[in-house]
Design a protein around this motif. Structure first.
Motif, PDB file in Angstrom:
ATOM      1  N   LEU A   1       0.319  -1.271  -0.008  1.00 17.61           N
ATOM      2  CA  LEU A   1       0.096  -0.162  -0.098  1.00 17.61           C
ATOM      3  C   LEU A   1       0.797   1.382  -0.059  1.00 17.61           C
ATOM      4  N   ILE A   2       2.136   0.848   0.465  1.00 14.63           N
ATOM      5  CA  ILE A   2       2.225   2.180   0.757  1.00 14.63           C
ATOM      6  C   ILE A   2       3.444   2.946  -0.852  1.00 14.63           C
ATOM      7  N   VAL A   3       3.878   2.283  -1.185  1.00 14.50           N
ATOM      8  CA  VAL A   3       4.520   1.508  -2.016  1.00 14.50           C
ATOM      9  C   VAL A   3       3.938   2.697  -3.544  1.00 14.50           C
ATOM     10  N   GLU A   4       2.350   1.696  -3.295  1.00 13.06           N
ATOM     11  CA  GLU A   4       2.063   2.465  -4.477  1.00 13.06           C
ATOM     12  C   GLU A   4       1.532   3.506  -4.394  1.00 13.06           C
ATOM     13  N   LYS A   5       1.463   3.788  -2.866  1.00 12.93           N
ATOM     14  CA  LYS A   5       0.940   5.475  -2.866  1.00 12.93           C
ATOM     15  C   LYS A   5       1.802   6.824  -3.262  1.00 12.93           C
ATOM     16  N   ILE A   6       2.986   5.979  -3.150  1.00 14.65           N
ATOM     17  CA  ILE A   6       5.004   6.570  -3.163  1.00 14.65           C
ATOM     18  C   ILE A   6       4.685   6.527  -4.932  1.00 14.65           C
ATOM     19  N   ARG A   7       4.156   5.652  -5.502  1.00 10.97           N
ATOM     20  CA  ARG A   7       4.470   5.599  -7.162  1.00 10.97           C
ATOM     21  C   ARG A   7       3.240   6.467  -7.435  1.00 10.97           C
ATOM     22  N   SER A   8       1.883   6.292  -6.623  1.00 12.93           N
ATOM     23  CA  SER A   8       1.233   7.640  -7.279  1.00 12.93           C
ATOM     24  C   SER A   8       1.211   8.900  -6.970  1.00 12.93           C
ATOM     25  N   PHE A   9       3.007   9.364  -6.873  1.00 10.83           N
ATOM     26  CA  PHE A   9       3.374  10.576  -7.266  1.00 10.83           C
ATOM     27  C   PHE A   9       3.470  11.316  -7.753  1.00 10.83           C
ATOM     28  N   GLY A  10       3.995  10.371  -8.896  1.00 13.03           N
ATOM     29  CA  GLY A  10       4.301  10.376  -9.880  1.00 13.03           C
ATOM     30  C   GLY A  10       6.119  10.110 -10.196  1.00 13.03           C
ATOM     31  N   PRO A  11       6.809  10.196 -11.464  1.00 13.49           N
ATOM     32  CA  PRO A  11       7.890   9.654 -11.212  1.00 13.49           C
ATOM     33  C   PRO A  11       9.111   9.706 -10.711  1.00 13.49           C
ATOM     34  N   ASP A  12       8.956  11.193 -10.141  1.00  7.84           N
ATOM     35  CA  ASP A  12      10.373  11.340  -9.059  1.00  7.84           C
ATOM     36  C   ASP A  12      10.153  10.200  -8.075  1.00  7.84           C
ATOM     37  N   PHE A  13       9.206   9.760  -7.372  1.00  6.32           N
ATOM     38  CA  PHE A  13       9.613   9.255  -6.737  1.00  6.32           C
ATOM     39  C   PHE A  13       9.679   7.643  -7.105  1.00  6.32           C
ATOM     40  N   GLU A  14       9.727   7.173  -7.818  1.00  4.85           N
ATOM     41  CA  GLU A  14       9.299   6.055  -8.414  1.00  4.85           C
ATOM     42  C   GLU A  14      10.627   5.921  -7.588  1.00  4.85           C
ATOM     43  N   LYS A  15      12.011   6.353  -7.605  1.00  3.84           N
ATOM     44  CA  LYS A  15      13.540   4.985  -7.377  1.00  3.84           C
ATOM     45  C   LYS A  15      12.694   4.980  -5.358  1.00  3.84           C
ATOM     46  N   VAL A  16      12.583   5.932  -5.590  1.00  3.16           N
ATOM     47  CA  VAL A  16      11.890   5.988  -3.853  1.00  3.16           C
ATOM     48  C   VAL A  16      11.436   4.681  -3.542  1.00  3.16           C
ATOM     49  N   ALA A  17      10.582   4.505  -4.253  1.00  6.89           N
ATOM     50  CA  ALA A  17       9.512   3.159  -4.433  1.00  6.89           C
ATOM     51  C   ALA A  17      10.063   1.954  -4.326  1.00  6.89           C
ATOM     52  N   GLN A  18      11.064   1.963  -5.292  1.00  6.67           N
ATOM     53  CA  GLN A  18      11.713   0.813  -5.549  1.00  6.67           C
ATOM     54  C   GLN A  18      12.653   0.192  -4.564  1.00  6.67           C
ATOM     55  N   ALA A  19      13.192   1.063  -3.772  1.00  5.86           N
ATOM     56  CA  ALA A  19      14.590   1.175  -2.911  1.00  5.86           C
ATOM     57  C   ALA A  19      13.541   0.747  -1.623  1.00  5.86           C
ATOM     58  N   ILE A  20      12.473   1.444  -1.425  1.00  3.64           N
ATOM     59  CA  ILE A  20      11.532   0.280  -0.105  1.00  3.64           C
ATOM     60  C   ILE A  20      10.580  -1.082  -0.196  1.00  3.64           C
ATOM     61  N   GLU A  21      10.833  -0.364  -1.694  1.00  2.00           N
ATOM     62  CA  GLU A  21      10.349  -2.545  -1.515  1.00  2.00           C
ATOM     63  C   GLU A  21      11.524  -3.516  -1.943  1.00  2.00           C
ATOM     64  N   GLN A  22      12.736  -2.782  -2.415  1.00  2.00           N
ATOM     65  CA  GLN A  22      13.447  -4.066  -2.153  1.00  2.00           C
ATOM     66  C   GLN A  22      13.967  -4.608  -1.017  1.00  2.00           C
ATOM     67  N   ASN A  23      14.119  -2.857  -0.017  1.00  2.00           N
ATOM     68  CA  ASN A  23      13.964  -3.841   1.350  1.00  2.00           C
ATOM     69  C   ASN A  23      13.954  -2.864   2.285  1.00  2.00           C
ATOM     70  N   PRO A  24      12.610  -2.997   2.743  1.00  2.00           N
ATOM     71  CA  PRO A  24      11.685  -2.979   3.518  1.00  2.00           C
ATOM     72  C   PRO A  24      11.916  -3.173   4.835  1.00  2.00           C
ATOM     73  N   SER A  25      13.430  -4.710   4.935  1.00  2.00           N
ATOM     74  CA  SER A  25      13.442  -5.019   6.336  1.00  2.00           C
ATOM     75  C   SER A  25      14.546  -3.905   6.856  1.00  2.00           C
ATOM     76  N   ALA A  26      14.814  -2.771   5.953  1.00  2.00           N
ATOM     77  CA  ALA A  26      16.097  -1.694   6.782  1.00  2.00           C
ATOM     78  C   ALA A  26      15.023  -0.975   7.147  1.00  2.00           C
ATOM     79  N   PHE A  27      13.892  -0.540   7.674  1.00  2.00           N
ATOM     80  CA  PHE A  27      13.683   0.623   8.137  1.00  2.00           C
ATOM     81  C   PHE A  27      11.993  -0.098   8.814  1.00  2.00           C
ATOM     82  N   VAL A  28      11.819   0.576  10.172  1.00  2.00           N
ATOM     83  CA  VAL A  28      11.046   0.584  10.990  1.00  2.00           C
ATOM     84  C   VAL A  28       9.580   1.298  10.331  1.00  2.00           C
ATOM     85  N   ILE A  29       9.987   2.528  10.526  1.00  2.00           N
ATOM     86  CA  ILE A  29       9.158   3.171   9.615  1.00  2.00           C
ATOM     87  C   ILE A  29       9.201   4.030   8.760  1.00  2.00           C
TER      88      ILE A  29
END
Length: 227
Positions: free
Chosen positions: A65-93
């Motif tokens: 849900l979070i990745v989908e929402k971040i992607r919805s903000f536009g192409p500027d956010f795509e690399k951020v969404a990918q980083a979260i998707e690939q490394n979810p355990s790196a962050f608590v929030i």
């Protein structure tokens, strides 16, 4: 914007490796510190951010849900969404601000957790982090500051990655053998303007008390099973 996004990802991943934060027990905030702010929760911790931020706990269904929402903000956010998707355990929030400033850099907040030896003080921890940072990272400020519920270590960092100029303020809170870090980052041109919001958000950081039954179970397991 691709260059800015690349710099941001490298910056976030490195901070998640170098930094950490801790478990403590105190009363929970019960109301928004600022009208319109929202609570973000994950891994027993919580803090508040303006409504323009999106994110939260990266476990389970929340991640998609979070990745989908971040992607919805536009192409500027795509690399951020990918980083979260690939490394979810790196962050608590993890949370990002949907309002992008003039610098074009994605403003973010993340919480990271890490166990540390009981001998490691917050002062010592800040020294360790500062020494591990690569040459692209420059420490502007380092010290101890009071938050509403805790005493915290604080680092302000100036960062140059792939020609992108960033700034980050990181808070480290220790309790027992656990350390939590709460980091806020944005483009260097926007940092001073956003800093009061970062500081106000950090003061709302709180770790919910562990249930008594869980404490008892852990004590019994440690005593009788050796876990």
């Amino acid at each position: 914007m691709g260059k800015r996004s690349y710099g941001l990802i490298g910056w976030l991943m490195l901070l998640s490796i170098v930094a950490g934060c801790g478990r403590a027990e105190s009363p929970q905030p019960t109301a928004p510190p600022v009208p319109g702010w929202e609570k973000f929760e994950g891994g027993r911790v919580e803090l508040w951010l303006p409504q323009s931020y999106t994110g939260g706990d990266l476990s389970g269904e929340h991640l998609a849900l979070i990745v989908e929402k971040i992607r919805s903000f536009g192409p500027d956010f795509e690399k951020v969404a990918q980083a979260i998707e690939q490394n979810p355990s790196a962050f608590v929030i993890f949370a990002v601000d949907s309002e992008v400033g003039d610098s074009g850099t994605v403003t973010n907040m993340n919480v990271v957790s890490r166990p540390v030896p009981s001998t490691v003080t917050v002062d010592k921890y800040l020294d360790i982090v500062a020494k591990k940072l690569p040459r692209q990272y420059r420490v502007l400020e380092q010290g101890i500051v009071p938050l509403d519920h805790y005493q915290a270590g604080r680092l302000v960092l100036d960062i140059e990655i792939q020609g992108v100029h960033l700034k980050n303020v990181m808070y480290a809170i220790k309790n027992g053998r656990t350390l939590w870090t709460v980091s806020y980052g944005t483009g260097a041109e926007e940092f001073d303007q956003r800093l009061p919001i970062f500081e106000q958000s950090a003061r709302t950081f709180n770790v919910r008390a562990q249930p008594l039954w869980l404490k008892v179970v852990k004590i019994l397991l440690a005593k009788f099973v050796g876990i």
